[in-house]
Design a protein around this motif. Structure first.
Motif, PDB file in Angstrom:
ATOM      1  N   ALA A  35       0.839  -1.210   0.000  1.00 28.81           N
ATOM      2  CA  ALA A  35       0.000   0.000   0.000  1.00 28.81           C
ATOM      3  C   ALA A  35       0.870   1.254   0.000  1.00 28.81           C
ATOM      4  N   LEU A  36       1.970   1.212   0.755  1.00 26.48           N
ATOM      5  CA  LEU A  36       2.869   2.366   0.813  1.00 26.48           C
ATOM      6  C   LEU A  36       3.532   2.607  -0.540  1.00 26.48           C
ATOM      7  N   THR A  37       3.921   1.491  -1.198  1.00 25.26           N
ATOM      8  CA  THR A  37       4.539   1.608  -2.523  1.00 25.26           C
ATOM      9  C   THR A  37       3.539   2.166  -3.526  1.00 25.26           C
ATOM     10  N   ALA A  38       2.305   1.655  -3.469  1.00 24.10           N
ATOM     11  CA  ALA A  38       1.260   2.143  -4.377  1.00 24.10           C
ATOM     12  C   ALA A  38       1.001   3.632  -4.155  1.00 24.10           C
ATOM     13  N   ALA A  39       1.210   4.090  -2.914  1.00 19.13           N
ATOM     14  CA  ALA A  39       0.984   5.503  -2.597  1.00 19.13           C
ATOM     15  C   ALA A  39       2.231   6.352  -2.851  1.00 19.13           C
ATOM     16  N   ASN A  40       3.249   5.740  -3.483  1.00 15.42           N
ATOM     17  CA  ASN A  40       4.501   6.438  -3.822  1.00 15.42           C
ATOM     18  C   ASN A  40       5.239   7.009  -2.615  1.00 15.42           C
ATOM     19  N   VAL A  41       5.151   6.296  -1.493  1.00  8.77           N
ATOM     20  CA  VAL A  41       5.898   6.731  -0.311  1.00  8.77           C
ATOM     21  C   VAL A  41       7.345   6.234  -0.477  1.00  8.77           C
ATOM     22  N   PRO A  42       8.334   7.138  -0.364  1.00 12.03           N
ATOM     23  CA  PRO A  42       9.731   6.712  -0.537  1.00 12.03           C
ATOM     24  C   PRO A  42      10.103   5.576   0.414  1.00 12.03           C
ATOM     25  N   PHE A  43      11.016   4.744  -0.043  1.00 12.76           N
ATOM     26  CA  PHE A  43      11.402   3.541   0.682  1.00 12.76           C
ATOM     27  C   PHE A  43      11.849   3.839   2.116  1.00 12.76           C
ATOM     28  N   ALA A  44      12.648   4.899   2.281  1.00 10.33           N
ATOM     29  CA  ALA A  44      13.168   5.245   3.613  1.00 10.33           C
ATOM     30  C   ALA A  44      12.021   5.579   4.570  1.00 10.33           C
ATOM     31  N   ASP A  45      10.998   6.249   4.047  1.00  6.44           N
ATOM     32  CA  ASP A  45       9.863   6.618   4.895  1.00  6.44           C
ATOM     33  C   ASP A  45       8.971   5.411   5.196  1.00  6.44           C
ATOM     34  N   GLN A  46       8.889   4.489   4.226  1.00  7.96           N
ATOM     35  CA  GLN A  46       8.168   3.237   4.462  1.00  7.96           C
ATOM     36  C   GLN A  46       8.798   2.529   5.661  1.00  7.96           C
ATOM     37  N   ASN A  47      10.134   2.457   5.610  1.00  9.55           N
ATOM     38  CA  ASN A  47      10.860   1.752   6.674  1.00  9.55           C
ATOM     39  C   ASN A  47      10.685   2.441   8.021  1.00  9.55           C
ATOM     40  N   LYS A  48      10.602   3.749   7.982  1.00  8.96           N
ATOM     41  CA  LYS A  48      10.430   4.522   9.209  1.00  8.96           C
ATOM     42  C   LYS A  48       9.113   4.118   9.894  1.00  8.96           C
ATOM     43  N   LEU A  49       8.062   4.032   9.098  1.00  6.64           N
ATOM     44  CA  LEU A  49       6.765   3.661   9.660  1.00  6.64           C
ATOM     45  C   LEU A  49       6.785   2.216  10.146  1.00  6.64           C
ATOM     46  N   ILE A  50       7.331   1.335   9.311  1.00 10.55           N
ATOM     47  CA  ILE A  50       7.344  -0.090   9.668  1.00 10.55           C
ATOM     48  C   ILE A  50       8.173  -0.329  10.933  1.00 10.55           C
ATOM     49  N   ALA A  51       9.276   0.403  11.059  1.00  6.25           N
ATOM     50  CA  ALA A  51      10.119   0.255  12.252  1.00  6.25           C
ATOM     51  C   ALA A  51       9.354   0.661  13.522  1.00  6.25           C
ATOM     52  N   LYS A  52       8.493   1.646  13.379  1.00  5.59           N
ATOM     53  CA  LYS A  52       7.702   2.104  14.539  1.00  5.59           C
ATOM     54  C   LYS A  52       6.620   1.089  14.910  1.00  5.59           C
ATOM     55  N   LEU A  53       6.148   0.356  13.897  1.00  4.78           N
ATOM     56  CA  LEU A  53       5.041  -0.580  14.136  1.00  4.78           C
ATOM     57  C   LEU A  53       5.537  -1.972  14.551  1.00  4.78           C
ATOM     58  N   ALA A  54       6.767  -2.298  14.130  1.00 13.02           N
ATOM     59  CA  ALA A  54       7.300  -3.646  14.364  1.00 13.02           C
ATOM     60  C   ALA A  54       7.230  -4.097  15.825  1.00 13.02           C
ATOM     61  N   PRO A  55       7.541  -3.218  16.795  1.00 15.00           N
ATOM     62  CA  PRO A  55       7.487  -3.681  18.191  1.00 15.00           C
ATOM     63  C   PRO A  55       6.083  -4.117  18.652  1.00 15.00           C
ATOM     64  N   MET A  56       5.049  -3.751  17.898  1.00 16.77           N
ATOM     65  CA  MET A  56       3.685  -4.148  18.278  1.00 16.77           C
ATOM     66  C   MET A  56       3.472  -5.646  18.086  1.00 16.77           C
ATOM     67  N   HIS A  57       4.423  -6.278  17.405  1.00 14.82           N
ATOM     68  CA  HIS A  57       4.386  -7.717  17.153  1.00 14.82           C
ATOM     69  C   HIS A  57       4.052  -8.484  18.428  1.00 14.82           C
ATOM     70  N   ARG A  58       4.727  -8.103  19.535  1.00 10.16           N
ATOM     71  CA  ARG A  58       4.568  -8.869  20.780  1.00 10.16           C
ATOM     72  C   ARG A  58       3.171  -8.727  21.387  1.00 10.16           C
ATOM     73  N   ASP A  59       2.454  -7.650  21.037  1.00  8.25           N
ATOM     74  CA  ASP A  59       1.098  -7.470  21.576  1.00  8.25           C
ATOM     75  C   ASP A  59       0.030  -8.065  20.670  1.00  8.25           C
ATOM     76  N   ILE A  60       0.417  -8.390  19.451  1.00  8.24           N
ATOM     77  CA  ILE A  60      -0.573  -8.835  18.460  1.00  8.24           C
ATOM     78  C   ILE A  60      -0.512 -10.339  18.247  1.00  8.24           C
ATOM     79  N   VAL A  61       0.710 -10.855  18.161  1.00  4.83           N
ATOM     80  CA  VAL A  61       0.900 -12.273  17.859  1.00  4.83           C
ATOM     81  C   VAL A  61       0.752 -13.117  19.118  1.00  4.83           C
ATOM     82  N   GLU A  62       0.038 -14.221  18.960  1.00  3.79           N
ATOM     83  CA  GLU A  62      -0.168 -15.122  20.087  1.00  3.79           C
ATOM     84  C   GLU A  62       0.904 -16.205  20.075  1.00  3.79           C
ATOM     85  N   LYS A  63       1.544 -16.375  21.224  1.00  3.24           N
ATOM     86  CA  LYS A  63       2.629 -17.375  21.253  1.00  3.24           C
ATOM     87  C   LYS A  63       2.067 -18.748  21.578  1.00  3.24           C
TER      88      LYS A  63
END
Lengths: 237, 149
Positions: free
Chosen positions: B121-149
């Motif tokens: 979706a970010l690529t389709a919206a022409n968001v530069p790669f560095a900014d895509q990574n910035k957002l994803i890096a901020k969201l990645a830590p939510m993994h532990r609250d979302i994924v069930e072990k």
């Protein structure tokens, strides 16, 4: 009141009555001049009539007549917004009044008019919110995830919202060319309304149909649970 | 650590101060458009999120999680969440990630598929790669609250 204020008030009163007369005169003119009725029918993917389709008619090539801004009320009652959809004229305002016995927290994420009414206490009537951009606004309650209200801002006096059969009847529309827009909440924030053009006759009816390429989602209702207190309608005086 | 803590305290203090002002008063939310410039401002971010939610819903692996979901509300709340983590001046006020994903049994692979759809979706919206990574890096830590072990 000082002399100057008094004079200003008088002048203002005169101006208001002049405007009122103008509006009355205009209304009279419309009623007697050449005007027709527009009927629209909106259907879904399967051809079934669609409820809550907002129809608005914009005159082509001429400006829509000016309107005195209105203030309407959208309440929170029994853990629902009421009405679900309101159509207002551009420049008009909405009062979100809490008539429940619980708090609400209203927030709109719509880019054209974001607003928030945090900690909205029972019985609270905050100041009106003015809408100056055309288009649809959706407001949610942060605390009750099923609660939402739509405000559709139209820059025309000729509009209506469809009943369960999908039809809208708009009367006393001056003869001429119009752009007809049909909008439904399920289009979301960015998909454009369906649009067509039609000619309103000098008398009689012109009819048009709209077909949406989806089935409308059911409107979310408040869950029935004993733990949630709601305002009792019978307690209102 | 102490600095972080006092910063946090300052933030909550500011937040409660804002809340006092906001009581019964309609405040226009003013997103910090500069922080969202790479995403097309608040409107661009909002459009990208709508596209993202549609992609997720159509995805054969994770679409089932969103079958009964109120996608319109998810889109609105997610836009606020993204805007918040990007420093865009919004405040996410929805339920915690843990609360909204409780009992959903989201697997790690599901989470990754969702992240891929976000990149699409970010690529389709022409968001530069560095900014895509910035957002994803901020969201990645939510993994532990979302994924069930």
């Amino acid at each position: 009141m000082t002399q100057i204020e008094h004079v200003t008030t008088l002048r203002l009163l005169k101006r208001i009555s002049a405007v009122a007369l103008g509006v009355a005169g205009f209304a009279g003119l419309v009623a007697t001049a050449h005007a027709g009725t527009v009927i629209t029918v909106a259907g879904d993917r399967d051809g079934l009539g669609m409820l809550n389709v907002v129809i608005s008619l914009k005159p082509i090539g001429v400006a829509a007549p000016a309107a005195v801004p209105a203030i309407i009320t959208v309440t929170q009652e029994n853990l629902q917004f009421k009405p679900y959809i309101s159509v207002i004229r551009k420049g008009s305002s909405v009062v979100f009044a809490n008539r429940d016995t619980v708090e609400h927290h209203i927030k709109s994420f719509s880019s054209s008019r974001p607003f928030e009414i945090a900690v909205h206490k029972p019985g609270d009537t905050p100041p009106p919110i003015r809408f100056d951009s055309e288009g649809a606004i959706v407001a949610y309650c942060i605390l009750h995830d099923w609660m939402r209200a739509y405000v559709y801002v139209a820059d025309t006096p000729w509009y209506g919202t469809s009943n369960a059969t999908g039809s809208v009847r708009i009367e006393n529309v001056p003869a001429g060319e119009y752009e007809v827009n049909a909008w439904h909440p399920d289009l979301g924030q960015f998909k454009p309304p369906l649009t067509t053009k039609l000619t309103v006759p000098e008398s009689g009816i012109v009819q048009t149909t709209f077909k949406f390429e989806f089935k409308p989602r059911p409107i979310r209702q408040a869950p029935r649970q004993s733990g949630v207190k709601t305002a009792d309608a019978h307690q209102h005086h | 650590m102490r600095i972080a803590r006092s910063l946090f305290a300052l933030r909550s203090l500011l937040a409660s101060a804002l809340c006092v002002c906001a009581t019964s008063v309609a405040l226009a939310q003013a997103p910090n458009e500069a922080a969202l410039a790479a995403f097309g401002g608040f409107t661009g971010l909002s459009k990208m999120t709508e596209d993202f939610v549609e992609r997720v819903q159509k995805n054969p692996r994770i679409g089932r999680f969103f079958k009964e979901a109120d996608t319109e509300r998810i889109q609105a709340m997610l836009t606020d969440l993204f805007c918040d983590v990007l420093g865009g001046g919004c405040k996410y006020q929805g339920k915690s990630m843990q609360a909204v994903h409780a009992n959903m049994k989201v697997a790690s692979a599901d989470f990754n598929v969702l992240a891929e759809e976000l990149q699409n979706a970010l690529t389709a919206a022409n968001v530069p790669f560095a900014d895509q990574n910035k957002l994803i890096a901020k969201l990645a830590p939510m993994h532990r609250d979302i994924v069930e072990k």
